[in-house]
Design a protein around this motif. Structure first.
Motif, short mmCIF file in Angstrom:
data_model
loop_
_atom_site.label_atom_id
_atom_site.label_comp_id
_atom_site.label_asym_id
_atom_site.label_seq_id
_atom_site.Cartn_x
_atom_site.Cartn_y
_atom_site.Cartn_z
N UNK A 185 -19.11 44.76 52.92
CA UNK A 185 -17.73 44.51 53.35
C UNK A 185 -16.78 44.65 52.17
N UNK A 186 -17.19 44.11 51.03
CA UNK A 186 -16.35 44.17 49.83
C UNK A 186 -16.34 45.56 49.21
N UNK A 187 -17.53 46.13 48.99
CA UNK A 187 -17.60 47.42 48.29
C UNK A 187 -16.96 48.54 49.12
N UNK A 188 -17.18 48.53 50.42
CA UNK A 188 -16.58 49.56 51.26
C UNK A 188 -15.06 49.41 51.35
N UNK A 189 -14.59 48.16 51.35
CA UNK A 189 -13.14 47.92 51.34
C UNK A 189 -12.52 48.50 50.07
N UNK A 190 -13.14 48.22 48.92
CA UNK A 190 -12.62 48.74 47.65
C UNK A 190 -12.67 50.26 47.62
N UNK A 234 -15.18 55.67 53.34
CA UNK A 234 -13.95 56.44 53.45
C UNK A 234 -13.23 56.02 54.73
N UNK A 235 -11.90 55.90 54.70
CA UNK A 235 -11.17 55.55 55.92
C UNK A 235 -11.26 56.68 56.95
N UNK A 236 -11.09 56.35 58.23
CA UNK A 236 -11.05 57.40 59.25
C UNK A 236 -9.90 58.36 58.98
N UNK A 237 -10.03 59.59 59.45
CA UNK A 237 -9.05 60.63 59.17
C UNK A 237 -7.65 60.25 59.64
N UNK A 238 -7.55 59.62 60.81
CA UNK A 238 -6.23 59.28 61.35
C UNK A 238 -5.52 58.28 60.44
N UNK A 292 -14.52 47.70 63.51
CA UNK A 292 -15.50 46.81 62.89
C UNK A 292 -16.59 47.62 62.19
N UNK A 293 -17.02 48.71 62.82
CA UNK A 293 -18.03 49.56 62.20
C UNK A 293 -17.49 50.18 60.92
N UNK A 294 -16.21 50.54 60.93
CA UNK A 294 -15.57 51.08 59.73
C UNK A 294 -15.61 50.07 58.60
N UNK A 295 -15.26 48.82 58.90
CA UNK A 295 -15.23 47.78 57.86
C UNK A 295 -16.59 47.54 57.24
N UNK A 296 -17.64 47.65 58.03
CA UNK A 296 -18.98 47.35 57.52
C UNK A 296 -19.61 48.56 56.85
#
Length: 208
Positions: free
Chosen positions: A141-146, A195-199, A187-191
């Motif tokens: 959650x932390x590493x992907x957010x960063x 990379x953020x979704x394209x939109x 939620x799947x993106x956060x976990x």
């Protein structure tokens, strides 16, 4: 890999690196099309001395302006020292792994609870990975957010130093060619997403 031939693209890449304070030593083209249709480009090297690698698929599918935007995105990561920050996070993660391994090894009662007569290193590794599962979710959650935050910054850096329209069109082409999921669950993106979704990336670039 083969050196990129002299021409407008090579001249433009050299000029981009010089303008952003990076010395581009060599530019290579990677023959990726025999193995994949994915588009990619990356830098290697320490500090401000960089070597550029372009997938031949990237050159075939993107315009010169879009290629420069993609490279500027990578230089944005270098400017913001994202690689160094990622290395620091990896070292912290390694510290957590070693710490958990030590705790297990120093508690023989855990092995006896599973019917073993004493400390067993192989079983220690199995037990550690079982116990790490819930911890790994919190860490990701932390590493992907960063990581996602760094991608937004690199996108804005590229849009500012090349072309906003070129960066957006490059992202759209990369999404199509790399078969990216256009509407992943938040939620799947956060976990799971580094990379953020394209939109979301395009929206961030348009906001400036």
């Amino acid at each position: 890999m083969t050196p990129l031939e002299e021409g407008p693209l090579k001249t433009a890449i050299d000029a981009l690196g010089e303008r952003l304070g990076f010395s581009v030593k060599k530019i290579f083209v990677l023959d990726a099309s025999k193995r994949s249709t994915k588009l990619n480009a990356y830098f290697s090297g320490i500090g401000h001395q960089k070597e550029v690698v372009l997938f031949d698929t990237l050159i075939a599918k993107l315009t010169e302006a879009e290629i420069l935007a993609v490279l500027a995105h990578e230089l944005g990561h270098a400017t913001h020292k994202d690689t160094l920050k990622g290395l620091f996070r990896t070292l912290l993660l390694l510290f957590v792994y070693v710490g958990m391994l030590t705790v297990i090894l120093l508690n023989p009662i855990l092995f006896k609870a599973f019917g073993l007569s004493g400390v067993h290193f192989g079983f220690t590794l199995v037990l550690m990975f079982i116990l790490l599962e819930p911890v790994q979710i919190l860490i990701s959650l932390f590493t992907n957010y960063e990581s996602r935050k760094a991608e937004y910054k690199a996108d804005r850096f590229a849009a500012l130093n090349t072309s906003k329209d070129a960066m957006i069109s490059a992202l759209r082409k990369l999404t199509v060619e790399n078969f990216s999921n256009l509407t992943p669950h938040p939620l799947y993106v956060k976990i799971h997403y580094s990379h953020p979704p394209i939109a979301s990336r395009i929206e961030s670039i348009e906001r400036g």
